[in-house]
Design an enzyme around this catalytic site. Structure first.
Site: not given
Ligand code: GBH
Length: 479
Positions: A77, A123, A170, A310, A312, A381
């Site tokens: 990606r 992005h 995002e 995404n 985290y 991600e």
């Protein structure tokens, strides 16, 4: 209990973004993006750096592809630098053939090596030309047309080879970090110590709205003019961290958890799946949150072929008992790293906001799957920084056991979501293929599975985690 596993055709690989890796900021006709200009303002980037050189991927993309291949990646990606292909950005501005050729070459190199390209159109690196011309993301009429025109150029150029498109990465970050906190380009905020311009109470909501419309319009263009010929899929990628109540016995903290997910995720996902903003946001923000016209609603609703996720980390959430500040964007609550009893949510990393909490990944996948009717999910991600990694020697950095464990635990949590919670997850991209320009943190924070020697000509060295990821998937993917 069935054995935890991932489907046979599951694809995995690594992710990057144009401004974070390409460098060659002033070569072959590339124009400035808002990140080029933001980096020139003293004090905005922790180490005073920029993406001028970064990982030099513009020149050494073949090394990136060779690296991907050596790690066994099935997909890669990356994102397109809009101002590299249309230096001024607009629908009537000239196209930069050399810049376009870079992406053709990269895609060809990937395909020649059996790696599937996944292309993100945006992005965060908006052409500065559009920001100067009409206020960029703040100008719905102009911006939407320019984004669609740029998107169509990319569909036309790469569509026969690229089957996987992401419109936005995002949008929360472009809206909140770019127009409320001012920590990201273009740095708008109500805080006059940080910026002469900006209104944190209104601009982020307008920007988010405009991005949603632009996303919907680009998806419509793809479906109307390219999908039949090219047979690809298209969607948007949203960030979202998991939440746990600060006090599990306090219903208001439990409620605040749901509200936080709505403010972070459903702000974008509800319009895409239901055509409306969440009620909790309307209640708190009133008319500061734009309304969709019927036409806009039709454009945005149903615009995802898949959900790009995404993810985290996680936070503890504590409600705020008083009325919401007009600048608030979280849902009138506090984000904390410890609960009522002082228990920490996870170990420290180099990123103040990032504490690993793998079970949160499984829980959030289920939450998304349940709320949005079991969409196809691609994790676009997931990854971590390491506390103090940049202060270590190269040999020490290559032995990134903490990151290995992060990936083991997170990928396993994802496989549990698929096996036990019936989540339809089909792919996973680790962030990131290599250390790169970590936005306002500059190069001090490393997220790569590959060490990049910034002082030594951007040479790449695979860390332990780079090699382990393939092993993790080998164990989990059904054969
Ligand atoms: C990703 O965002 C980006 O897509 C990628 O480019 C980046 O390199 C990677 O993360 C690592 O940072 O400062 O307390 O307001 C991750 C999602 C959401 C994480 C916003 C940081 C800021 C929290 N990001 N969050 S705070």
């Amino acid at each position: 209990m069935s054995q935890v596993s991932l489907p046979k055709d599951f694809i995995w690989g690594f992710a990057t973004a144009s401004y974070q890796i390409e460098g060659a900021a002033n070569e072959d006709g590339r124009g400035d993006s808002i990140w080029d200009t933001f980096c020139r303002i003293p004090g905005k980037i922790a180490d005073g750096s920029s993406g001028d050189v970064a990982c030099d991927s513009y020149h050494v993309y073949k090394a990136d592809v060779a690296l991907l291949k050596s790690l066994g990646a099935k997909a890669y990606r990356f994102s397109v630098s809009w101002s590299r292909v249309i230096p001024l950005g607009g629908r009537n501005d000239p196209v930069n053939e050399k810049g376009l050729q870079y992406y053709v070459d990269l895609v060809d190199e990937l395909l020649a090596n059996g790696i599937q390209p996944m292309v993100t159109l945006f992005h965060w690196d908006l052409p500065q030309g559009l920001h100067d011309r009409y206020g960029g993301l703040m100008n719905k009429e102009e911006y939407v047309q320019d984004f669609v025109s740029y998107s169509k150029l990319m569909f036309k150029t790469l569509g026969s080879k690229v089957k996987f498109w992401i419109t936005y990465n995002e949008p929360w970050c472009s809206s909140v970090l770019g127009y409320s906190i001012g920590q990201f380009a273009p740095g708008h905020t109500s805080d006059r110590n940080k910026s002469a311009v900006g209104d944190s109470s209104t601009e982020p909501w307008q920007v988010g709205h405009n991005i949603l419309i632009a996303h919907g319009a680009a998806v419509k263009a793809y479906r109307d003019e390219f999908k039949e010929r090219d047979g690809g899929i298209i969607g948007i990628t949203l960030n979202g961290d998991w939440v746990e109540p600060w006090d599990a016995d306090e219903p208001k903290d439990v409620e605040a958890c749901e509200r936080k997910l709505e403010f972070a995720i459903s702000w974008f996902a509800d319009p895409v799946y239901f055509g409306e903003y969440p009620a909790s946001m309307r209640k708190q923000l009133g008319d500061r949150l734009p309304q969709f016209t019927e036409e806009e609603k039709a454009l945005v609703k149903g615009s995802n072929d898949f959900y790009g996720m995404n993810h985290y980390c996680a936070n503890y959430i504590k409600h705020i008992p008083t009325e919401a500040d007009p600048k608030d964007f979280n849902g009138n609550l506090e984000l904390l790293l410890h609960d009522k009893n002082g228990k920490e949510i996870g170990p420290e990393t180099q990123s103040p906001w990032l504490r690993p909490y793998p079970i949160g990944f499984r829980k959030l996948m289920k939450w998304i799957s349940d709320r949005y009717g079991r969409p196809i999910i691609y994790v676009t991600e997931n990854g971590t920084s390491l506390k103090g990694e940049n202060d270590k020697t190269r040999d020490e950095i290559l032995d990134d056991e903490f990151r290995v464990k992060y990936f083991q635990d997170y990928v396993n949590a994802m496989a549990e979501a698929r096996t036990f919670d019936d989540v339809d997850v089909r792919g996973y991209m680790a962030w990131s293929l290599m250390d790169n320009f970590e936005w306002a943190e500059g190069y001090e924070t490393r997220f790569g599975v590959t060490y990049v020697d910034y002082e030594g000509g951007q040479k790449r060295f695979a860390k332990k985690s780079a090699k382990e990821i393939g092993e993790i998937f080998k164990r989990l993917i059904e054969n």
